[in-house]
Write an enzyme that holds these catalytic residues in place. Sequence first.
Site, PDB file in Angstrom:
ATOM      1  N   GLY A  40       3.702 153.493  16.021  1.00 14.73           N
ATOM      2  CA  GLY A  40       3.708 152.120  15.721  1.00 14.73           C
ATOM      3  C   GLY A  40       3.843 151.590  14.276  1.00 14.73           C
ATOM      4  N   THR A  42       3.795 149.846  10.607  1.00 20.67           N
ATOM      5  CA  THR A  42       2.947 150.139   9.564  1.00 20.67           C
ATOM      6  C   THR A  42       2.190 148.935   9.570  1.00 20.67           C
ATOM      7  OG1 THR A  42       4.630 151.346   7.865  1.00 20.67           O
ATOM      8  CG2 THR A  42       2.767 150.327   6.894  1.00 20.67           C
ATOM      9  N   GLY A  43       0.831 149.000   9.466  1.00 20.18           N
ATOM     10  CA  GLY A  43      -0.168 148.002   9.505  1.00 20.18           C
ATOM     11  C   GLY A  43      -0.640 147.937  11.006  1.00 20.18           C
ATOM     12  N   GLY A  45      -2.496 149.505  12.613  1.00 23.66           N
ATOM     13  CA  GLY A  45      -4.113 150.121  12.788  1.00 23.66           C
ATOM     14  C   GLY A  45      -4.194 151.601  13.207  1.00 23.66           C
ATOM     15  N   LYS A  46      -2.884 152.465  13.036  1.00 22.85           N
ATOM     16  CA  LYS A  46      -3.102 154.031  13.379  1.00 22.85           C
ATOM     17  C   LYS A  46      -3.943 154.511  12.639  1.00 22.85           C
ATOM     18  CE  LYS A  46       1.291 154.308  12.249  1.00 22.85           C
ATOM     19  NZ  LYS A  46       1.661 152.803  11.769  1.00 22.85           N
ATOM     20  N   SER A  47      -4.107 154.392  11.134  1.00 23.21           N
ATOM     21  CA  SER A  47      -5.016 155.129  10.304  1.00 23.21           C
ATOM     22  C   SER A  47      -6.308 154.866  10.663  1.00 23.21           C
ATOM     23  CB  SER A  47      -4.643 155.028   8.845  1.00 23.21           C
ATOM     24  OG  SER A  47      -3.255 155.542   8.586  1.00 23.21           O
ATOM     25  N   GLU A 171       0.435 161.329   9.319  1.00 22.53           N
ATOM     26  CA  GLU A 171       1.776 161.464   8.893  1.00 22.53           C
ATOM     27  C   GLU A 171       1.797 162.804   7.949  1.00 22.53           C
ATOM     28  OE1 GLU A 171       3.481 157.736   7.488  1.00 22.53           O
ATOM     29  OE2 GLU A 171       2.335 156.519   8.726  1.00 22.53           O
TER      30      GLU A 171
HETATM   31  N1  ADP Z   1     -10.031 149.067   3.371  1.00 22.53           N
HETATM   32  C1  ADP Z   1      -9.309 148.070   4.194  1.00 22.53           C
HETATM   33  N2  ADP Z   1      -9.763 146.703   3.814  1.00 22.53           N
HETATM   34  C2  ADP Z   1      -8.935 145.639   4.197  1.00 22.53           C
HETATM   35  N3  ADP Z   1      -7.909 145.728   5.012  1.00 22.53           N
HETATM   36  C3  ADP Z   1      -7.854 147.024   5.240  1.00 22.53           C
HETATM   37  C4  ADP Z   1      -8.246 148.191   4.851  1.00 22.53           C
HETATM   38  N4  ADP Z   1      -7.320 149.337   5.346  1.00 22.53           N
HETATM   39  C5  ADP Z   1      -6.585 148.826   6.157  1.00 22.53           C
HETATM   40  N5  ADP Z   1      -6.604 147.402   6.042  1.00 22.53           N
HETATM   41  C6  ADP Z   1      -5.637 146.646   6.866  1.00 22.53           C
HETATM   42  O1  ADP Z   1      -5.674 146.939   8.136  1.00 22.53           O
HETATM   43  C7  ADP Z   1      -4.642 146.973   8.950  1.00 22.53           C
HETATM   44  C8  ADP Z   1      -4.356 148.247   9.836  1.00 22.53           C
HETATM   45  O2  ADP Z   1      -4.080 149.254   8.518  1.00 22.53           O
HETATM   46  P1  ADP Z   1      -3.866 150.906   9.053  1.00 22.53           P
HETATM   47  O3  ADP Z   1      -5.011 151.262   9.907  1.00 22.53           O
HETATM   48  O4  ADP Z   1      -3.909 151.444   7.726  1.00 22.53           O
HETATM   49  O5  ADP Z   1      -2.333 150.801   9.592  1.00 22.53           O
HETATM   50  P2  ADP Z   1      -1.236 151.949   9.836  1.00 22.53           P
HETATM   51  O6  ADP Z   1      -1.933 153.304   9.447  1.00 22.53           O
HETATM   52  O7  ADP Z   1      -0.745 151.717  11.074  1.00 22.53           O
HETATM   53  O8  ADP Z   1      -0.160 151.576   8.922  1.00 22.53           O
HETATM   54  C9  ADP Z   1      -3.421 146.832   7.720  1.00 22.53           C
HETATM   55  O9  ADP Z   1      -2.998 145.317   7.821  1.00 22.53           O
HETATM   56  C10 ADP Z   1      -3.909 146.932   6.694  1.00 22.53           C
HETATM   57  O10 ADP Z   1      -3.800 146.023   5.344  1.00 22.53           O
HETATM   58 MG    MG Z   2      -1.480 154.770   8.202  1.00 22.68          MG
END
Ligand code: ADP
Ligand code: MG
Length: 283
Positions: A40, A42-43, A45-47, A171
């Site tokens: 998916g 970036t952003g 929600g994967k992480s 990743e």
């Molecule tokens: N600690 C945090 N505080 C506020 N927003 C966050 C935080 N961590 C991630 N986000 C937001 O949550 C969304 C999902 O992030 P993330 O799970 O890292 O996505 P992915 O791994 O798919 O790139 C993103 O828009 C990111 O900016």
């Molecule tokens: Mg990520």
Amino acid sequence: MSITFENVSHVYGVDTPFEFHALKNVQLNIKNHSFTAIIGQTGSGKSTLIQHINALLLPTQGSIKIDDYLISVTNKPEKLKQLRQKAGLVFQFPEYQLFEETIEKDIMFGPLNFGKTEQEAKEIARSMIKIVGLDESYLDKSPFDLSGGQKRRVAIAGILAMNPDILILDEPTAGLDPQGTKDMMNLFKSIHESGKTIIIVTHDMNHVLEYCDDVIVMNHGEVERHDTVTQIFQDSEYLNQLGIDLPMMTRFILDLNEQGYHIDPSINCIEDLIEAIGGEING
Ligand SMILES: Nc1ncnc2c1ncn2[C@@H]1O[C@H](COP(=O)(O)OP(=O)(O)O)[C@@H](O)[C@H]1O
Ligand SMILES: [Mg+2]
């Protein structure tokens, strides 16, 4: 260990101007022993999703069950330490994971924390550093003197040292050269074959095709699809909309088929592809 998400939502910065709904009503069951890719943009929600599996993040709503461990809004599981040994997570940014003066101490940290003796932990460090493709001379170095790719290898070694049942990788090949990437993916493959569950966040669809069984597609905080690799890559239009490329091999087969060939688009290794093309030419 099977993993179930029951209606999980995660909101960052609740009741602040930065409030953000990163996961929305996630329903999910990741099969024991699967090799599952999470893809998916970036952003998407994967992480955030994978950090719920070892309770680094708690859901804002819903719950996660991993065998007998229950993670919910108010509850870190009682045996949190045990859960973190069983579900090992390698971060997207490995520098957050390394904190000891030497690499040896860093890799020994988990085993010592989980009851191994100093001597046993040293042995484990020595074998793990080699497994991730670095030699023993690295053990005395500081993790902070390493390149990005080397830090990543050490972070992976530190997690493997705990012999987790579920290996979660965010990743993991970013920053590695092509040979390092291949070695690392083959390492995960052999760990999978030894009976473990692997969950990998990746942008590389060639890896998904070659190594994974199942795919979870995240889009704007939702699990939009959860299907087999074959099914997912059959829907090139859908992937296109998400800005995700098809694997090179799948693309090539579809091109051939447009020219009148009839090759199975779910083929995922070069040997099978050569055989199929040979069959078409000779047949
Ligand atoms: N600690 C945090 N505080 C506020 N927003 C966050 C935080 N961590 C991630 N986000 C937001 O949550 C969304 C999902 O992030 P993330 O799970 O890292 O996505 P992915 O791994 O798919 O790139 C993103 O828009 C990111 O900016
Ligand atoms: Mg990520």
